[in-house]
Write a protein that holds these residues in place. Structure first.
Motif, PDB file in Angstrom:
ATOM      1  N   SER A 143      29.943-101.911 -15.999  1.00 36.91           N
ATOM      2  CA  SER A 143      29.879-101.632 -17.441  1.00 36.91           C
ATOM      3  C   SER A 143      29.407-100.211 -17.701  1.00 36.91           C
ATOM      4  CB  SER A 143      28.939-102.612 -18.134  1.00 36.91           C
ATOM      5  OG  SER A 143      29.394-103.927 -17.975  1.00 36.91           O
ATOM      6  N   ALA A 144      28.367 -99.802 -17.007  1.00 33.30           N
ATOM      7  CA  ALA A 144      27.839 -98.439 -17.178  1.00 33.30           C
ATOM      8  C   ALA A 144      28.888 -97.406 -16.773  1.00 33.30           C
ATOM      9  CB  ALA A 144      26.566 -98.259 -16.359  1.00 33.30           C
ATOM     10  N   TRP A 145      29.584 -97.675 -15.673  1.00 29.47           N
ATOM     11  CA  TRP A 145      30.616 -96.756 -15.208  1.00 29.47           C
ATOM     12  C   TRP A 145      31.737 -96.628 -16.246  1.00 29.47           C
ATOM     13  CZ3 TRP A 145      31.510 -92.956 -12.073  1.00 29.47           C
ATOM     14  CH2 TRP A 145      32.809 -92.584 -11.769  1.00 29.47           C
ATOM     15  N   LEU A 146      32.182 -97.738 -16.793  1.00 26.76           N
ATOM     16  CA  LEU A 146      33.256 -97.698 -17.784  1.00 26.76           C
ATOM     17  C   LEU A 146      32.828 -96.938 -19.039  1.00 26.76           C
ATOM     18  CD1 LEU A 146      34.696-101.310 -17.472  1.00 26.76           C
ATOM     19  CD2 LEU A 146      35.796 -99.175 -16.782  1.00 26.76           C
ATOM     20  N   ILE A 147      31.615 -97.167 -19.495  1.00 24.99           N
ATOM     21  CA  ILE A 147      31.113 -96.472 -20.690  1.00 24.99           C
ATOM     22  C   ILE A 147      31.002 -94.976 -20.420  1.00 24.99           C
ATOM     23  CG2 ILE A 147      29.078 -96.170 -22.166  1.00 24.99           C
ATOM     24  CD1 ILE A 147      28.677 -99.264 -21.868  1.00 24.99           C
ATOM     25  N   LEU A 148      30.446 -94.612 -19.287  1.00 28.69           N
ATOM     26  CA  LEU A 148      30.295 -93.205 -18.924  1.00 28.69           C
ATOM     27  C   LEU A 148      31.645 -92.513 -18.829  1.00 28.69           C
ATOM     28  CD1 LEU A 148      28.523 -90.832 -17.854  1.00 28.69           C
ATOM     29  CD2 LEU A 148      29.006 -91.718 -15.574  1.00 28.69           C
ATOM     30  N   ARG A 149      32.580 -93.123 -18.128  1.00 26.11           N
ATOM     31  CA  ARG A 149      33.894 -92.500 -17.947  1.00 26.11           C
ATOM     32  C   ARG A 149      34.650 -92.406 -19.272  1.00 26.11           C
ATOM     33  NH1 ARG A 149      34.196 -89.237 -13.931  1.00 26.11           N
ATOM     34  NH2 ARG A 149      36.353 -89.641 -13.452  1.00 26.11           N
ATOM     35  N   ASN A 150      34.523 -93.413 -20.124  1.00 24.05           N
ATOM     36  CA  ASN A 150      35.193 -93.343 -21.422  1.00 24.05           C
ATOM     37  C   ASN A 150      34.610 -92.203 -22.257  1.00 24.05           C
ATOM     38  OD1 ASN A 150      37.128 -94.510 -23.381  1.00 24.05           O
ATOM     39  ND2 ASN A 150      35.259 -94.789 -24.572  1.00 24.05           N
ATOM     40  N   ASN A 151      33.285 -92.054 -22.233  1.00 26.16           N
ATOM     41  CA  ASN A 151      32.661 -90.953 -22.970  1.00 26.16           C
ATOM     42  C   ASN A 151      33.107 -89.599 -22.431  1.00 26.16           C
ATOM     43  OD1 ASN A 151      31.299 -92.621 -24.713  1.00 26.16           O
ATOM     44  ND2 ASN A 151      29.383 -92.566 -23.586  1.00 26.16           N
ATOM     45  N   GLN A 152      33.194 -89.478 -21.112  1.00 25.59           N
ATOM     46  CA  GLN A 152      33.660 -88.224 -20.523  1.00 25.59           C
ATOM     47  C   GLN A 152      35.108 -87.938 -20.931  1.00 25.59           C
ATOM     48  OE1 GLN A 152      32.947 -89.045 -16.371  1.00 25.59           O
ATOM     49  NE2 GLN A 152      30.920 -88.072 -16.419  1.00 25.59           N
ATOM     50  N   MET A 153      35.945 -88.979 -20.904  1.00 19.23           N
ATOM     51  CA  MET A 153      37.342 -88.802 -21.277  1.00 19.23           C
ATOM     52  C   MET A 153      37.465 -88.385 -22.740  1.00 19.23           C
ATOM     53  SD  MET A 153      40.552 -91.486 -21.244  1.00 19.23           S
ATOM     54  CE  MET A 153      39.804 -92.557 -22.455  1.00 19.23           C
ATOM     55  N   MET A 154      36.723 -89.048 -23.627  1.00 17.71           N
ATOM     56  CA  MET A 154      36.855 -88.736 -25.053  1.00 17.71           C
ATOM     57  C   MET A 154      36.307 -87.343 -25.377  1.00 17.71           C
ATOM     58  SD  MET A 154      38.686 -91.079 -26.077  1.00 17.71           S
ATOM     59  CE  MET A 154      38.780 -90.515 -27.763  1.00 17.71           C
ATOM     60  N   THR A 155      35.290 -86.900 -24.662  1.00 18.31           N
ATOM     61  CA  THR A 155      34.791 -85.535 -24.840  1.00 18.31           C
ATOM     62  C   THR A 155      35.878 -84.545 -24.446  1.00 18.31           C
ATOM     63  OG1 THR A 155      32.526 -86.220 -24.423  1.00 18.31           O
ATOM     64  CG2 THR A 155      33.023 -83.893 -24.114  1.00 18.31           C
ATOM     65  N   TYR A 156      36.513 -84.796 -23.321  1.00 18.55           N
ATOM     66  CA  TYR A 156      37.616 -83.954 -22.842  1.00 18.55           C
ATOM     67  C   TYR A 156      38.752 -83.938 -23.865  1.00 18.55           C
ATOM     68  CZ  TYR A 156      41.634 -82.722 -19.866  1.00 18.55           C
ATOM     69  OH  TYR A 156      42.771 -82.152 -19.339  1.00 18.55           O
ATOM     70  N   VAL A 157      39.132 -85.123 -24.344  1.00 15.37           N
ATOM     71  CA  VAL A 157      40.241 -85.242 -25.291  1.00 15.37           C
ATOM     72  C   VAL A 157      39.913 -84.504 -26.590  1.00 15.37           C
ATOM     73  CG1 VAL A 157      41.498 -86.879 -26.758  1.00 15.37           C
ATOM     74  CG2 VAL A 157      41.163 -87.378 -24.337  1.00 15.37           C
ATOM     75  N   GLU A 158      38.731 -84.744 -27.123  1.00 18.45           N
ATOM     76  CA  GLU A 158      38.360 -84.113 -28.392  1.00 18.45           C
ATOM     77  C   GLU A 158      38.336 -82.596 -28.268  1.00 18.45           C
ATOM     78  OE1 GLU A 158      34.364 -83.847 -30.882  1.00 18.45           O
ATOM     79  OE2 GLU A 158      35.206 -85.867 -30.868  1.00 18.45           O
ATOM     80  N   ARG A 159      37.798 -82.101 -27.176  1.00 19.16           N
ATOM     81  CA  ARG A 159      37.708 -80.657 -26.974  1.00 19.16           C
ATOM     82  C   ARG A 159      39.092 -80.014 -26.968  1.00 19.16           C
ATOM     83  NH1 ARG A 159      35.045 -79.467 -21.623  1.00 19.16           N
ATOM     84  NH2 ARG A 159      34.720 -81.619 -22.055  1.00 19.16           N
ATOM     85  N   ARG A 160      40.062 -80.709 -26.385  1.00 16.75           N
ATOM     86  CA  ARG A 160      41.394 -80.127 -26.254  1.00 16.75           C
ATOM     87  C   ARG A 160      42.349 -80.486 -27.384  1.00 16.75           C
ATOM     88  NH1 ARG A 160      38.771 -80.265 -21.897  1.00 16.75           N
ATOM     89  NH2 ARG A 160      39.100 -78.768 -20.226  1.00 16.75           N
ATOM     90  N   ALA A 161      42.224 -81.661 -27.953  1.00 16.48           N
ATOM     91  CA  ALA A 161      43.178 -82.097 -28.984  1.00 16.48           C
ATOM     92  C   ALA A 161      43.072 -81.263 -30.242  1.00 16.48           C
ATOM     93  CB  ALA A 161      42.963 -83.574 -29.316  1.00 16.48           C
ATOM     94  N   PHE A 162      41.892 -80.730 -30.521  1.00 18.35           N
ATOM     95  CA  PHE A 162      41.715 -79.958 -31.739  1.00 18.35           C
ATOM     96  C   PHE A 162      41.941 -78.469 -31.532  1.00 18.35           C
ATOM     97  CE2 PHE A 162      39.114 -83.727 -32.705  1.00 18.35           C
ATOM     98  CZ  PHE A 162      39.752 -84.106 -33.868  1.00 18.35           C
ATOM     99  N   ARG A 163      42.134 -78.039 -30.299  1.00 18.73           N
ATOM    100  CA  ARG A 163      42.314 -76.617 -30.021  1.00 18.73           C
ATOM    101  C   ARG A 163      43.762 -76.228 -30.307  1.00 18.73           C
ATOM    102  NH1 ARG A 163      40.888 -74.362 -24.313  1.00 18.73           N
ATOM    103  NH2 ARG A 163      39.770 -76.311 -24.208  1.00 18.73           N
TER     104      ARG A 163
END
Length: 168
Positions: A143-163
């Protein structure tokens, strides 16, 4: 269209409303960091956010992009200028987010598989050795791994999707 001027205008509109970045972010369903990026001119809000902001502030999208309240005479020329600038970045936010989610998943596939296998083997060992404690720890780790990886992915996505300069 000047992104820094637009950002300053968005910031002044938010402050006129007496809102913090966190309050505006919650209202729009984005992060405060995203609001900060808009207001510093790092990137412009996507079309759906411009619509929400125009509704919230009682202005037109044209006025938001022009970074000022427009008179009737200035409205038409500003509209043409802003429309041309907007067309140059034709991917929708949803398309950009989907693209960057898939890209992140491909780039991190090996690490996710290795950790998944390790967690699965640990759970199997817990079942084989009849250790409820190991099974619970495995479930918590997964559970912790899934939450961590999802947060990392969404940070990556947000940083790039708005650029705006980032392309497929």
């Amino acid at each position: 269209m000047n992104m820094v001027e637009t950002g300053r205008f968005l910031q002044s509109l938010r402050k006129e409303r007496g809102m913090t970045q966190e309050q505006l972010a919650e209202c729009l369903g984005v992060t405060a960091k995203t609001i900060s990026r808009w207001e510093t001119g790092v990137y412009l809000p996507p079309a759906e956010m411009l619509l929400a902001l125009s509704e919230l502030y009682g202005l037109t999208v044209n006025e938001l992009l022009s970074a000022k309240r427009l008179s009737a005479e200035d409205y038409k020329s500003a509209a043409e200028e802003n429309l041309c600038a907007a067309v140059s970045d034709s991917f929708t936010l949803g398309e950009r987010m989907h693209f960057f989610k898939r890209k992140w998943q491909r780039e991190h596939l090996a690490a996710n598989l290795i950790i998944g296998i390790i967690i699965a083997l640990s759970c199997i060992a817990g079942v084989i050795f009849r250790s409820a404690a190991v099974e619970v720890v495995c479930i918590l780790c997964a559970s912790a791994w899934l939450i961590l990886r999802n947060n990392q992915m969404m940070t990556y996505v947000e940083r790039r999707a708005f650029r705006p300069d980032e392309k497929k």
